[in-house]
Write a protein that holds these residues in place. Structure first.
Motif, mmCIF file in Angstrom:
data_model
loop_
_atom_site.group_PDB
_atom_site.id
_atom_site.type_symbol
_atom_site.label_atom_id
_atom_site.label_comp_id
_atom_site.label_asym_id
_atom_site.label_seq_id
_atom_site.Cartn_x
_atom_site.Cartn_y
_atom_site.Cartn_z
ATOM 1 N N TYR A 74 0.829 -1.201 0.000
ATOM 2 C CA TYR A 74 0.000 0.000 0.000
ATOM 3 C C TYR A 74 0.866 1.255 0.000
ATOM 4 O O TYR A 74 1.951 1.261 0.539
ATOM 5 C CB TYR A 74 -0.903 0.039 1.243
ATOM 6 C CG TYR A 74 -1.863 -1.111 1.280
ATOM 7 C CD1 TYR A 74 -3.083 -1.034 0.623
ATOM 8 C CD2 TYR A 74 -1.542 -2.281 1.949
ATOM 9 C CE1 TYR A 74 -3.960 -2.098 0.628
ATOM 10 C CE2 TYR A 74 -2.415 -3.348 1.959
ATOM 11 C CZ TYR A 74 -3.625 -3.253 1.300
ATOM 12 O OH TYR A 74 -4.481 -4.314 1.303
ATOM 13 N N ALA A 75 0.312 2.298 -0.590
ATOM 14 C CA ALA A 75 0.946 3.613 -0.532
ATOM 15 C C ALA A 75 0.112 4.479 0.402
ATOM 16 O O ALA A 75 -1.126 4.446 0.344
ATOM 17 C CB ALA A 75 0.990 4.241 -1.924
ATOM 18 N N LEU A 76 0.777 5.212 1.257
ATOM 19 C CA LEU A 76 0.088 6.117 2.167
ATOM 20 C C LEU A 76 -0.317 7.363 1.401
ATOM 21 O O LEU A 76 0.501 7.977 0.722
ATOM 22 C CB LEU A 76 1.005 6.486 3.333
ATOM 23 C CG LEU A 76 0.459 7.484 4.339
ATOM 24 C CD1 LEU A 76 -0.757 6.908 5.071
ATOM 25 C CD2 LEU A 76 1.545 7.867 5.332
ATOM 26 N N GLY A 77 -1.589 7.716 1.496
ATOM 27 C CA GLY A 77 -2.067 8.911 0.823
ATOM 28 C C GLY A 77 -2.128 10.087 1.768
ATOM 29 O O GLY A 77 -1.263 10.950 1.780
ATOM 30 N N ALA A 92 -5.773 7.201 8.484
ATOM 31 C CA ALA A 92 -4.786 7.064 7.414
ATOM 32 C C ALA A 92 -5.480 6.469 6.196
ATOM 33 O O ALA A 92 -6.211 5.478 6.324
ATOM 34 C CB ALA A 92 -3.638 6.161 7.845
ATOM 35 N N THR A 93 -5.285 7.080 5.039
ATOM 36 C CA THR A 93 -5.821 6.526 3.797
ATOM 37 C C THR A 93 -4.680 5.830 3.066
ATOM 38 O O THR A 93 -3.569 6.362 2.975
ATOM 39 C CB THR A 93 -6.447 7.599 2.891
ATOM 40 O OG1 THR A 93 -5.448 8.561 2.560
ATOM 41 C CG2 THR A 93 -7.623 8.265 3.561
ATOM 42 N N LEU A 94 -4.971 4.649 2.583
ATOM 43 C CA LEU A 94 -3.987 3.840 1.873
ATOM 44 C C LEU A 94 -4.536 3.462 0.502
ATOM 45 O O LEU A 94 -5.745 3.270 0.345
ATOM 46 C CB LEU A 94 -3.687 2.557 2.660
ATOM 47 C CG LEU A 94 -3.285 2.714 4.118
ATOM 48 C CD1 LEU A 94 -3.192 1.344 4.781
ATOM 49 C CD2 LEU A 94 -1.976 3.455 4.235
ATOM 50 N N ARG A 95 -3.640 3.337 -0.464
ATOM 51 C CA ARG A 95 -4.014 2.886 -1.810
ATOM 52 C C ARG A 95 -3.243 1.617 -2.114
ATOM 53 O O ARG A 95 -2.012 1.560 -1.946
ATOM 54 C CB ARG A 95 -3.673 3.952 -2.854
ATOM 55 C CG ARG A 95 -4.011 3.523 -4.284
ATOM 56 C CD ARG A 95 -3.588 4.552 -5.317
ATOM 57 N NE ARG A 95 -2.219 4.999 -5.205
ATOM 58 C CZ ARG A 95 -1.151 4.363 -5.732
ATOM 59 N NH1 ARG A 95 -1.309 3.231 -6.370
ATOM 60 N NH2 ARG A 95 0.052 4.878 -5.596
ATOM 61 N N SER A 103 -11.268 -3.642 -2.845
ATOM 62 C CA SER A 103 -11.256 -2.456 -1.979
ATOM 63 C C SER A 103 -9.902 -1.752 -2.089
ATOM 64 O O SER A 103 -9.120 -1.725 -1.149
ATOM 65 C CB SER A 103 -11.546 -2.827 -0.527
ATOM 66 O OG SER A 103 -12.779 -3.459 -0.381
ATOM 67 N N PRO A 104 -9.587 -1.192 -3.259
ATOM 68 C CA PRO A 104 -8.246 -0.642 -3.488
ATOM 69 C C PRO A 104 -7.878 0.549 -2.605
ATOM 70 O O PRO A 104 -6.706 0.858 -2.454
ATOM 71 C CB PRO A 104 -8.269 -0.240 -4.958
ATOM 72 C CG PRO A 104 -9.708 -0.071 -5.299
ATOM 73 C CD PRO A 104 -10.460 -1.015 -4.419
ATOM 74 N N PHE A 105 -8.871 1.192 -2.014
ATOM 75 C CA PHE A 105 -8.588 2.303 -1.102
ATOM 76 C C PHE A 105 -9.033 1.895 0.291
ATOM 77 O O PHE A 105 -10.136 1.387 0.482
ATOM 78 C CB PHE A 105 -9.296 3.585 -1.558
ATOM 79 C CG PHE A 105 -8.776 4.077 -2.871
ATOM 80 C CD1 PHE A 105 -7.648 4.879 -2.933
ATOM 81 C CD2 PHE A 105 -9.386 3.693 -4.054
ATOM 82 C CE1 PHE A 105 -7.143 5.295 -4.148
ATOM 83 C CE2 PHE A 105 -8.880 4.106 -5.275
ATOM 84 C CZ PHE A 105 -7.757 4.910 -5.327
ATOM 85 N N GLY A 124 -11.485 0.094 6.860
ATOM 86 C CA GLY A 124 -12.621 0.082 5.947
ATOM 87 C C GLY A 124 -12.133 0.068 4.516
ATOM 88 O O GLY A 124 -11.043 0.557 4.214
ATOM 89 N N GLY A 125 -12.920 -0.527 3.639
ATOM 90 C CA GLY A 125 -12.542 -0.630 2.233
ATOM 91 C C GLY A 125 -13.426 0.244 1.352
ATOM 92 O O GLY A 125 -14.642 0.312 1.555
ATOM 93 N N PHE A 126 -12.813 0.889 0.385
ATOM 94 C CA PHE A 126 -13.526 1.796 -0.505
ATOM 95 C C PHE A 126 -13.079 1.541 -1.939
ATOM 96 O O PHE A 126 -11.947 1.121 -2.187
ATOM 97 C CB PHE A 126 -13.241 3.249 -0.130
ATOM 98 C CG PHE A 126 -13.698 3.617 1.252
ATOM 99 C CD1 PHE A 126 -14.960 4.158 1.454
ATOM 100 C CD2 PHE A 126 -12.880 3.403 2.354
ATOM 101 C CE1 PHE A 126 -15.395 4.482 2.725
ATOM 102 C CE2 PHE A 126 -13.305 3.733 3.633
ATOM 103 C CZ PHE A 126 -14.565 4.268 3.823
ATOM 104 N N GLU A 127 -13.963 1.857 -2.881
ATOM 105 C CA GLU A 127 -13.660 1.660 -4.304
ATOM 106 C C GLU A 127 -12.927 2.843 -4.916
ATOM 107 O O GLU A 127 -12.206 2.682 -5.891
ATOM 108 C CB GLU A 127 -14.951 1.388 -5.092
ATOM 109 C CG GLU A 127 -15.575 0.047 -4.759
ATOM 110 C CD GLU A 127 -14.627 -1.110 -5.024
ATOM 111 O OE1 GLU A 127 -14.002 -1.157 -6.102
ATOM 112 O OE2 GLU A 127 -14.499 -1.974 -4.131
#
Length: 175
Positions: A74-77, A92-95, A103-105, A124-127
């Motif tokens: 993951y990369a930290l956004g 923290a948001t991760l990609r 759930s790439p985000f 949590g997972g987000f699109e």
């Protein structure tokens, strides 16, 4: 600003020099992952239980372990830490670096209970990045604390149906 700084120091005894890399990071488990993936032995950077807060539950422990071991996927956004005694939270948001990941985000939320000396970590997972950042805004504004679940990774190695067992052939018999 992230609350932690990971420092990777390499000494060259022959030349009497050193090189270092540093990274400000929002969570201890993400800092540990950063160090591990630069060659630091995990047992050398275990957290001292006398410092900071302890994991409040097994879900927190498991997520911390996964972030430590899989953090390089993951990369930290974006990250934010609020050290308000009434709502001590880090987001923290991760990609995912693999664009095919479910759930790439991801949004990782750490909430600390300073009086109890514990913290919880949830994911949590987000699109989309927009959905992830909206989830962070909702958490910070108090309008939402429930994170959507992370979609599970489909297993490519497991067959869709279990094959029927094949009876062994007896020696000397032909079919």
């Amino acid at each position: 600003m992230p609350q932690y700084v990971a420092l990777y120091l390499q000494r060259d005894h022959e030349r009497r020099t050193f090189r270092f890399e540093q990274a400000p990071l929002p969570l201890p488990s993400i800092a540990q992952s950063w160090l591990i993936h630069r060659g630091c032995p995990p047992e050398s950077i275990a957290l001292d239980p006398e410092w900071g807060t302890a994991p409040a539950d097994e879900v927190t422990r498991a997520l911390e372990q996964r972030l430590m071991s899989d953090g390089n996927h993951y990369a930290l956004g974006w990250s934010y830490t609020r050290d308000d005694p009434d709502d001590w939270v880090t987001l923290a948001t991760l990609r995912a670096l693999d664009e095919r990941a479910p759930s790439p985000f991801r949004v990782v939320v750490e909430e600390a209970d300073i009086e109890a000396g514990t913290h919880t970590l949830r994911e949590g997972g987000f699109e989309t990045v927009h959905e992830a950042l909206t989830g962070c805004d909702d958490r910070l504004s108090g309008t939402g604390k429930v994170l959507p679940p992370v979609r599970p990774t489909p297993s490519l190695s497991r067959p869709a149906s279990v094959p029927k067992p094949v009876a062994p052939r007896s020696p000397g018999r032909s079919r």
